[in-house]
Design an enzyme around this catalytic site. Structure first.
Site, PDB file in Angstrom:
ATOM      1  N   VAL A   1      58.081  58.101 -31.997  1.00  0.00           N
ATOM      2  CA  VAL A   1      57.325  57.865 -32.750  1.00  0.00           C
ATOM      3  C   VAL A   1      56.124  58.661 -33.060  1.00  0.00           C
ATOM      4  O   VAL A   1      55.835  59.350 -31.826  1.00  0.00           O
ATOM      5  CB  VAL A   1      56.649  56.342 -32.633  1.00  0.00           C
TER       6      VAL A   1
ATOM      7  N   ARG B   1      49.551  63.904 -35.071  1.00  0.00           N
ATOM      8  CA  ARG B   1      48.545  62.850 -34.543  1.00  0.00           C
ATOM      9  C   ARG B   1      47.678  62.379 -35.405  1.00  0.00           C
ATOM     10  O   ARG B   1      47.075  61.183 -35.266  1.00  0.00           O
ATOM     11  CB  ARG B   1      47.785  63.908 -33.434  1.00  0.00           C
TER      12      ARG B   1
ATOM     13  N   ASP C   1      52.297  62.626 -31.041  1.00  0.00           N
ATOM     14  CA  ASP C   1      52.749  63.761 -31.715  1.00  0.00           C
ATOM     15  C   ASP C   1      54.026  64.288 -31.510  1.00  0.00           C
ATOM     16  O   ASP C   1      54.861  63.676 -30.765  1.00  0.00           O
ATOM     17  CB  ASP C   1      51.808  65.038 -30.987  1.00  0.00           C
TER      18      ASP C   1
ATOM     19  N   ASP D   1      56.097  54.893 -21.828  1.00  0.00           N
ATOM     20  CA  ASP D   1      57.708  55.261 -21.835  1.00  0.00           C
ATOM     21  C   ASP D   1      58.352  54.938 -20.369  1.00  0.00           C
ATOM     22  O   ASP D   1      58.484  54.068 -20.330  1.00  0.00           O
ATOM     23  CB  ASP D   1      57.776  56.686 -22.617  1.00  0.00           C
TER      24      ASP D   1
END
Ligand code: IMP
Ligand code: MG
Length: 169
Positions: A147, A159, A153, A97
């Site tokens: 997402v 998950r 999670d 990210d």
């Protein structure tokens, strides 16, 4: 929830990534270091395709996010890590990210006298990286959305889903 990557999409791509990794390491012994907890599914599926001498090591990293997409304080636990000196290490995470987590771990592992260090992620969020970092293997580029599934999670839920879906926060 909108499914972004089906279980089939993921399985096919993970097998391709394993092929590329096996070709690149060509029989060399590799230590896969997975970043808990998000790496679990990716790690378990990837290694079952890898016909290489390999070891698995784990560490835990979390940046508290709660209901936001802004990373918070990074917490890292290294107690589960095996001795990596002289090893070819492949650092494995679910998603890139901002890059904060993997950049930190990359810097840390470099100090451990590893023989080589590469990075693999299943997902990369487009347009979010803030920290320069070279990623050697990546499965999918995805749009900037939150997402879940396949290890990812929201507050430790979702998950176990075999697919990746967009969660509307
Ligand atoms: P980074 O340090 O900003 O690159 O964040 C990486 C970590 O944040 C990942 O290992 C995930 O645990 C978490 N993360 C980032 N984006 C998402 C997301 O869309 N869903 C779930 N977890 C995420
Ligand atoms: Mg994570």
């Amino acid at each position: 929830m909108k499914i972004l990557l089906s279980a089939d999409d993921i399985q096919r791509r993970v097998a391709e990534m394993a092929q590329q990794i096996a070709d690149d390491y060509r029989g060399q012994s590799v230590t896969i270091v997975g970043v808990l907890t998000g790496c679990l599914m990716f790690l378990a599926d990837l290694v079952r395709h890898l016909d290489l001498p390999l070891r698995i090591g784990l560490l835990q990293a979390s940046s508290y996010r709660g209901a936001t997409t802004t990373p918070g304080l990074l917490r890292v636990q290294l107690e589960l890590l095996p001795d990596l000196r002289g090893r070819h290490v492949l650092l494995l995470d679910d998603i890139l990210d901002t890059g904060q987590t993997l950049a930190y771990l990359n810097r840390h592992l470099q100090t451990l006298d590893v023989a080589s260090l590469r990075i693999a992620v299943l997902l990369r969020k487009e347009g979010r990286q803030q920290v320069p970092l070279h990623v050697d293997y990546r499965g999918f580029d995805i749009p900037d959305a939150f997402v879940v599934g396949y290890g990812l999670d929201y507050n430790d839920e979702y998950r176990h889903l075999p697919y990746v879906a967009v969660l509307n926060l």
